[in-house]
Design a protein around this motif. Structure first.
Motif: not given
Length: 451
Positions: A405-410
């Protein structure tokens, strides 16, 4: 336990006389770990212990027992050790025990028996002494977190001043963590493990909160105190209402009127998804508690049949840990506290492969939550999947299992792990994660693409 019947009689004579809806949040763990009320492997597979106890410290030459216990169908063995009350088990001996467990594809619960009946039995060690024993073994325990759990002290308080259990146990847990232990910890109840005065039932949250890693499971031992189905179900119901993780770490059988209602113990454990470990394989002073006599698998007893056979027995319900190649059972399955969003399928790919995903909040506490996403293949088999969603209220994902799992902003993107990307048509898998939130924790609508 060799002294169990005497202790239990004493317990029965003496016995004559803030509710938590969700468990504490789980943290990223090295190996076996607690999520909600259940045990999971490092890969996110739920693992339910089904096995027996083995009196290793008194019978160190009976090494064939590990293979025999596995052959009988168990997935776990709880191993009796001593730091000095009996002949001490050295670091090399314990390392060999771990090797035998691994060779026979058994999860190994190591327990220090020295503490049995402290406060009532003058020979018993304190929990602090037990922690010192574990510290002396750290060189052979570190790195084995996928394969072992540490039961800090067997039945650490007798029937004398059982209220001391709370402070002694919280101190022991903190000392284990302060000394760098990352393992799943198991905590036995007072009253010779039976908690008939309900000290553990009243103070379990304080003990669980003492573990900064939130990786502790409580253990009840069920003998003659639990001779009626209503007593068993009442105790387990109360535990469930508190949302605490529980294992039935020892139990015997109803070989005479007034003894433990073992079949209710077993059936209720299966019904509730609780692990159970029967006492014991062989070597008891009173052989009525032996599953095989004289460690001879050709001399199976009535007790063997009662715990291994039947629809709720070990043979029918044990599943080998996936770390040994066993089949994956599930990912975290705490009941959602918010309704899941209906599946939303991504546009069809040129290959005709599609998938859908549903998002659920399975546990929530101030500032944090646990989530689960279920991925389902469309009408064709798929070899991989990617799920994305966008948070509307500033939520963030801290860590995850069974997916990358990765996040970019929201926006959050989750890709399958190596072992759960291939799904048959209409087949499904799940992954879980821990996150943070403030103010509002609304449920996003995920999308899924397949390959």
């Amino acid at each position: 336990m060799r002294r169990v019947l005497v202790a239990l009689c004493a317990a029965l004579l003496a016995a004559a006389g803030a509710v938590i809806a969700l468990g504490s949040p789980a943290y990223a763990a090295t190996g076996l770990h607690v999520v909600g009320t259940d045990i999971y492997e490092a890969n996110g597979n739920k693992f339910v212990m089904r096995g027996v106890n083995h009196a290793h410290t008194w019978y160190t030459s009976q090494t064939s027992s590990f293979a025999n216990i596995k052959a009988a169908g168990a997935n776990t063995v709880r191993v009796v050790l001593s730091g000095g009350r009996w002949t001490a088990n050295s670091a090399s001996d314990v390392a060999n025990v771990i090797s035998m467990c691994k060779a026979n594809k058994l999860i190994c619960v190591l327990e220090d028996h020295d503490t049995t009946g402290y406060g009532e039995d003058s020979a018993a060690y304190t929990l602090d002494q037990a922690v010192n024993y574990w510290i002396s073994l750290k060189s052979v325990l570190a790195g084995q977190e996928d394969y072992i759990a540490i039961n800090i002290g067997n039945e650490p308080i007798g029937n004398t001043n059982p209220s001391q259990w709370t402070a002694a146990t919280t101190a022991a847990i903190k000392k284990m963590r302060d000394n760098g232990f990352q393992h799943l910890l198991m905590i036995d109840a007072p009253n010779w493990g039976q908690d008939w005065q309900q000290v553990m039932l009243a103070n379990g949250q304080a003990v669980l909160d003492a573990d900064a890693q939130h990786n502790t499971i409580l253990s009840i031992h069920m003998y003659a105190v639990y001779n009626q189905a209503s007593t068993i179900t009442s105790y387990l119901d109360t535990f469930k209402s508190k949302g605490w993780p529980l294992l039935i770490g020892e139990f015997g059988w109803q070989f005479a009127a007034g003894e433990v209602d073992d079949q209710t113990v077993i059936s209720e454990a299966v019904k509730r998804g609780l692990g159970y470990l029967g006492w014991s394989w062989s070597g008891n002073t009173d052989p009525v508690l032996d599953m095989v006599l004289s460690f001879d698998v050709n001399q199976k007893t009535t007790w063997y049949g009662r715990v291994f056979d039947g629809p709720n027995g070990i043979k029918a319900t044990a599943r080998e840990a996936t770390v040994f190649g066993g089949t994956s059972t599930s990912s975290p399955s705490v009941p959602p506290s918010s309704p899941s969003v209906p599946p939303s399928s991504s546009p069809s790919q040129p290959t005709g492969k599609t998938c859908s995903a549903t998002y659920a909040i399975t546990g929530q506490w101030p500032g944090g939550f646990q989530g689960e996403v279920k991925v389902t293949a469309g009408g064709s088999a798929i070899s991989g999947w990617t799920v994305t969603w966008t948070y509307a209220n500033g939520q963030t994902v801290a860590n995850a299992w069974s997916a990358t799992v990765t996040s970019s902003g929201a926006t959050v993107t989750a890709k399958n792990a190596g072992y759960n990307g291939s799904l048959a048509a209409k087949g499904s898998t799940s992954f879980g994660f821990l996150g943070s939130w403030t103010g509002t924790n609304s449920i996003p609508t995920p999308s899924c693409t397949a390959s």
